[in-house]
Design a protein around this motif. Structure first.
Motif, short mmCIF file in Angstrom:
data_model
loop_
_atom_site.label_atom_id
_atom_site.label_comp_id
_atom_site.label_asym_id
_atom_site.label_seq_id
_atom_site.Cartn_x
_atom_site.Cartn_y
_atom_site.Cartn_z
N GLY A 38 64.90 69.59 -66.09
CA GLY A 38 65.98 70.31 -65.44
C GLY A 38 67.01 69.44 -64.75
O GLY A 38 66.97 68.22 -64.85
N LEU B 258 67.17 68.89 -61.77
CA LEU B 258 66.63 68.27 -60.56
C LEU B 258 65.99 66.92 -60.87
O LEU B 258 65.25 66.37 -60.07
N SER C 72 69.65 81.67 -68.66
CA SER C 72 70.71 81.89 -67.68
C SER C 72 71.24 83.32 -67.77
O SER C 72 71.41 84.00 -66.76
N ASP D 101 75.73 68.73 -65.17
CA ASP D 101 75.10 70.00 -65.48
C ASP D 101 74.72 70.03 -66.96
O ASP D 101 75.35 69.44 -67.81
N ASP E 98 74.60 77.04 -66.36
CA ASP E 98 73.17 76.81 -66.53
C ASP E 98 72.39 77.47 -65.40
O ASP E 98 72.95 77.80 -64.35
N TYR F 240 70.53 76.66 -63.13
CA TYR F 240 70.59 76.07 -61.80
C TYR F 240 71.79 76.60 -61.03
O TYR F 240 71.70 76.87 -59.84
N ARG F 241 72.90 76.80 -61.75
CA ARG F 241 74.10 77.33 -61.09
C ARG F 241 73.87 78.77 -60.63
O ARG F 241 74.40 79.19 -59.60
N GLU G 201 72.04 78.58 -57.49
CA GLU G 201 72.99 78.19 -56.44
C GLU G 201 73.78 79.38 -55.95
O GLU G 201 73.99 79.56 -54.75
N GLU H 227 66.99 75.20 -52.78
CA GLU H 227 67.12 75.20 -54.22
C GLU H 227 65.90 74.57 -54.87
O GLU H 227 65.31 75.13 -55.78
N TRP I 228 63.16 76.88 -57.03
CA TRP I 228 63.09 76.56 -58.46
C TRP I 228 61.72 76.03 -58.82
O TRP I 228 61.07 76.42 -59.78
N HIS J 76 59.24 77.76 -61.37
CA HIS J 76 59.04 77.00 -62.61
C HIS J 76 57.57 76.61 -62.78
O HIS J 76 57.03 76.67 -63.88
#
Lengths: 215, 215
Positions: A181, A183, B72, B127, B136, B138-139, B142, B163, B167, B171
């Motif tokens: 990911g 991260l 996503s 990204d 993605d 992650y956004r 966010e 975050e 996550w 995950h």
DNA sequence: TCCCGATGTTGACAGCGTACACATTCCGAG
DNA sequence: CTCGGAATGTGTACGCTGTCAACATCGGGA
């Protein structure tokens, strides 16, 4: 007079194959791993492996079991390094230590870690089989949480969900740290461990934890 | 008059290859995936793929990007299903919804999920690249956390570690649920999400959350 | 119109997993 | 001590894979 179950012609092939496979995977990646390559390095013909493993996948499973054993050992070592006698908040430090060891192992041997946990088929039995006589890592975690209950740090019912939560968070951190990911370049572990411990201990004991250790 | 960047002889090969690859991987597993097999199913020669992907790994990366886009989208859909207008505790429900969607995706498309996140090499850019115009995942996360800050549910500094923690836990749950570890036959998700939200909100707001939704 | 670059095909090669038949070595029964 | 079978390792072969090089085909701009 030696009695390892298979030390006939070659002297414990099977173990040699597994160890060499671990070496190849860790040093050159899973893609570089092949039955033939491992056999070549060990110095036997490609088909020799078939006397010990049904197919390539079985060898990979043995590698996974080996990885599980290594991980388990490191977690236990981490615990021992923390506490000779364990009770009270020492039990919390133990839990934290296992989490740190778990992530450290994943970062130190990323390819092996991926093989160990990235497989769909694992033995359906109640506990995973480890290569050494090691208990599997899950049992180590159980031990930590049992200690918390015995030391009356948490109630038995709070323990119920704790295993899943603690394992889940630490495993997720390790997985994400290995690169998938966004991260990948990762933020520090310790704040995450703080939250794990808060979650396990429950809302009441929020500041009962020791200040986060260095590093 | 059509202007997709590559619709020459075949009519958007590349997309066809990626979609067929996703289908093969999801239906018959990653082991059944091969360049030749995918090309065969699409109806082109094996080497046609090399006009669109440098090698097999590049195609797999495209599959991963595709998976990221699907994930996503599902997270965003889950948010929309919860809140037409979002503020206050609605923002918390959104966060929970994304977590649920994340795990649901992993369980629904396990092989694709593994390919999406089980790869070592991802684009080093800031990204990830998604197949659809999707941001993605992650956004999306966010966005949820930003909403929490804007609604004054959490302080900006508390957001910092949030975050990673959120996550990471979700995950990890998804990864473990896919079968590696001893948690394969898994305990329910909701209590874990409770703890995630407690962790994100901070110790003060422990019971501010809504009761865990049914199921 | 014609030609060039983008796209797809054919043929070839080494390496892989694995099945089959054969060779070697160990160990216990006589 | 011998001898035979089981355990272990080898040789050969087959189809499949990823990938390279050379060739064929198409479509749009000069």
């Amino acid at each position: 007079m030696k009695k390892p179950q298979d030390a006939y012609h070659h002297g414990d092939l099977r173990s040699s194959l597994v160890e060499e496979a671990v070496r190849v995977i860790e040093r050159e990646g899973l893609d570089a791993f092949s039955l033939r390559e491992v056999a070549r390095r060990v110095g036997v013909s490609p088909n020799a492996a078939y006397r010990h493993f049904e197919d390539k996948d079985a060898l990979l499973s043995a590698v996974a079991a080996h990885g599980l054993g290594m991980l388990s050992r490191r977690m236990r070592e981490a615990i021992e390094a923390v506490s000779v006698r364990g009770a009270g908040p020492r039990a919390i430090a133990n839990l934290r230590a296992t989490g740190r060891a778990y992530v450290a192992f994943a970062l130190a041997k990323p390819e092996l870690f991926r093989v160990t946990f990235g497989r769909q088929a694992s033995p359906p039995g109640p506990d995973q089989t480890c290569t050494n006589g090691e208990p599997d890592p899950y049992r180590v975690l159980e031990g930590c949480l049992d200690a918390l209950v015995e030391a009356s740090v948490i109630s038995p019912e709070r323990r119920a969900g704790a295993e899943l939560f603690a394992w889940t968070t630490v495993h997720g951190y390790a997985s994400l740290a290995l690169g998938g990911g966004p991260l990948a370049s990762l933020e520090p572990l310790e704040p995450v461990l703080d939250l794990v411990i808060d979650g396990v201990l429950g809302p009441s004991a929020t500041s009962a934890r020791k200040p986060a250790a260095k590093r």
